[in-house]
Design a protein around this motif. Structure first.
Motif, PDB file in Angstrom:
ATOM      1  N   THR A   1     -16.400  49.014  10.737  1.00  0.00           N
ATOM      2  CA  THR A   1     -15.180  48.255  10.447  1.00  0.00           C
ATOM      3  C   THR A   1     -14.460  48.797   9.217  1.00  0.00           C
ATOM      4  N   LEU A   2     -15.206  49.072   8.152  1.00  0.00           N
ATOM      5  CA  LEU A   2     -14.601  49.480   6.883  1.00  0.00           C
ATOM      6  C   LEU A   2     -13.746  50.756   6.981  1.00  0.00           C
ATOM      7  N   PRO A   3     -14.151  51.768   7.767  1.00  0.00           N
ATOM      8  CA  PRO A   3     -13.290  52.958   7.862  1.00  0.00           C
ATOM      9  C   PRO A   3     -11.898  52.634   8.406  1.00  0.00           C
ATOM     10  N   HIS A   4     -11.814  51.703   9.354  1.00  0.00           N
ATOM     11  CA  HIS A   4     -10.524  51.346   9.956  1.00  0.00           C
ATOM     12  C   HIS A   4      -9.685  50.477   9.025  1.00  0.00           C
TER      13      HIS A   4
ATOM     14  N   ALA B   1     -14.017  35.375  10.958  1.00  0.00           N
ATOM     15  CA  ALA B   1     -13.086  34.320  10.552  1.00  0.00           C
ATOM     16  C   ALA B   1     -11.651  34.684  10.924  1.00  0.00           C
ATOM     17  N   ALA B   2     -11.294  35.964  10.770  1.00  0.00           N
ATOM     18  CA  ALA B   2      -9.944  36.410  11.114  1.00  0.00           C
ATOM     19  C   ALA B   2      -9.692  36.274  12.613  1.00  0.00           C
ATOM     20  N   MET B   3     -10.704  36.573  13.415  1.00  0.00           N
ATOM     21  CA  MET B   3     -10.554  36.412  14.862  1.00  0.00           C
ATOM     22  C   MET B   3     -10.397  34.937  15.225  1.00  0.00           C
TER      23      MET B   3
ATOM     24  N   LEU C   1      -9.318  46.607  17.439  1.00  0.00           N
ATOM     25  CA  LEU C   1      -9.240  45.204  17.030  1.00  0.00           C
ATOM     26  C   LEU C   1      -8.610  45.013  15.651  1.00  0.00           C
ATOM     27  N   ILE C   2      -8.980  45.837  14.693  1.00  0.00           N
ATOM     28  CA  ILE C   2      -8.517  45.630  13.309  1.00  0.00           C
ATOM     29  C   ILE C   2      -6.997  45.735  13.184  1.00  0.00           C
ATOM     30  N   PRO C   3      -6.344  46.728  13.787  1.00  0.00           N
ATOM     31  CA  PRO C   3      -4.873  46.728  13.754  1.00  0.00           C
ATOM     32  C   PRO C   3      -4.285  45.503  14.454  1.00  0.00           C
ATOM     33  N   ASP C   4      -4.917  45.056  15.548  1.00  0.00           N
ATOM     34  CA  ASP C   4      -4.432  43.870  16.261  1.00  0.00           C
ATOM     35  C   ASP C   4      -4.482  42.625  15.382  1.00  0.00           C
ATOM     36  N   LEU C   5      -5.482  42.570  14.479  1.00  0.00           N
ATOM     37  CA  LEU C   5      -5.614  41.422  13.577  1.00  0.00           C
ATOM     38  C   LEU C   5      -4.723  41.566  12.347  1.00  0.00           C
TER      39      LEU C   5
END
Length: 335
Positions: free
Chosen positions: A112-115, A179-181, A326-330
């Motif tokens: 997750t952290l790299p993204h 939590a963000a999801m 997922l991370i850009p979507d959030l």
């Protein structure tokens, strides 16, 4: 002075002998560097845990270190390297000498952290040994909190955006993303409070500094059993084996949220010789089969999920690719 014919042959023969000796020397050195079966390990192994003591990663690491040491003939010393939501420990493990004496407990945050732009390396800097477990997110509050259900909790959060403080294991941690999801699926907004691991986040919940945490069932089990905390729902498709009476988020609220949680596994720097990695993996897998280790996992409610190096490598890539989407979507990417 002109050399006699026989002297030329002597010189040629001497040169050939020297080359042969060098070749043999290089061959022996080559074999010595790659055959460690009779020499490894010669000293204790260091197991880097990228989170503070008390969380699920630390609990699992210490139990496994004790069990696997029986099969290595050397102790395995756990060291907690906190900071950056796990990035400090992960970087230390990746940059360690590739001699097998430093093993790192990889966590989902490696993917997750790299993204998020918070870690300048990826899973490709490691050579996987095995995966040990997998745990879902459990939305947890204090036992005396006014919310008795997940539905009531989200209704309050919806009525008062940003009022409820959600603790997590660090910015960009898997529990932050859980939590963000939940925010994305429910339309609510929390105030996110990062800590250096799930253990400190749970302590903050116990002390009243935050209103809830979305950590694993294992990381709150002791306090739930003592009646001090209450799990409102599990963010997964199925209920938790540790808490079969706790509903999934979909059962509790109707929100459809697939599994989001953590996995953990062990790895060494990518250039570690294969034979050393194999010896470590063999000892660690035997450690996961140790009844004392398994009892410790059951006691803390940790989900046992053992995968060999090849299967764990696939898990790493799949997780990395999932969070790349997922991370850009959030809306959390800082890259």
């Amino acid at each position: 002075m002109k050399k006699k014919p026989w002297q030329k042959y002597v010189l040629v023969a001497a040169g050939v002998a020297m080359l042969s000796a060098l070749s043999i020397s290089e061959y022996v050195d080559h074999r010595t560097l790659r055959d460690h079966s009779n020499t490894f390990p010669m000293k204790p192994i260091t197991l880097v845990v990228p989170y503070a003591a008390g969380g699920g990663t630390d609990i699992t690491a210490r139990a496994l270190a004790k069990a696997a040491a029986k099969h290595l003939g050397q102790p395995i010393t756990v060291v907690n390297r906190t900071g950056g939501g796990g990035s400090v420990g992960l970087m230390e493990g990746a940059e360690a000498q590739a001699d097998g004496y430093t093993v790192t407990y990889l966590v989902a945050e490696l993917t997750t952290l790299p993204h998020l732009g918070l870690l300048p390396l990826t899973y490709e800097r490691f050579k996987p040994l095995l995966q040990t477990n997998m745990d879902p997110s459990a939305i947890t509050v204090r036992a005396d909190a006014p919310w008795k259900t997940a539905e009531a909790f989200l209704e309050d959060a919806s009525a008062h955006p940003g009022k409820l403080k959600m603790g997590n294991a660090g910015t960009g941690s898997i529990w932050h993303l859980a939590a963000a999801m939940l925010e994305q699926k429910s339309g609510v907004r929390f105030t996110h409070i990062p800590y250096e691991g799930a253990g400190p986040a749970v302590s903050a919940l116990m002390s009243g500094f935050v209103d809830a945490v979305p950590v694993s069932p294992a990381e709150v089990k002791t306090y739930v059993d003592q009646g001090k905390l209450r799990i409102l729902a599990i963010q997964a498709d199925t209920i938790s084996e540790a808490f079969p009476s706790v509903p999934t988020l979909q059962q509790a609220t109707g929100l459809r949220v697939h599994f989001i949680g953590t996995w953990r596994g062990l790895a060494v720097p990518k250039d570690t010789p294969d034979d050393i990695a194999g010896m470590l993996a063999d000892a660690l897998i035997k450690g996961t089969e140790d009844e004392e280790f398994r009892e410790e996992m059951r006691k803390h409610g940790l989900g046992l999920r053992v995968k060999d190096a090849e299967a764990f490598a696939r898990q790493l890539k799949e997780s990395h690719d999932t969070f790349a989407r997922l991370i850009p979507d959030l809306g959390l990417s800082r890259k």
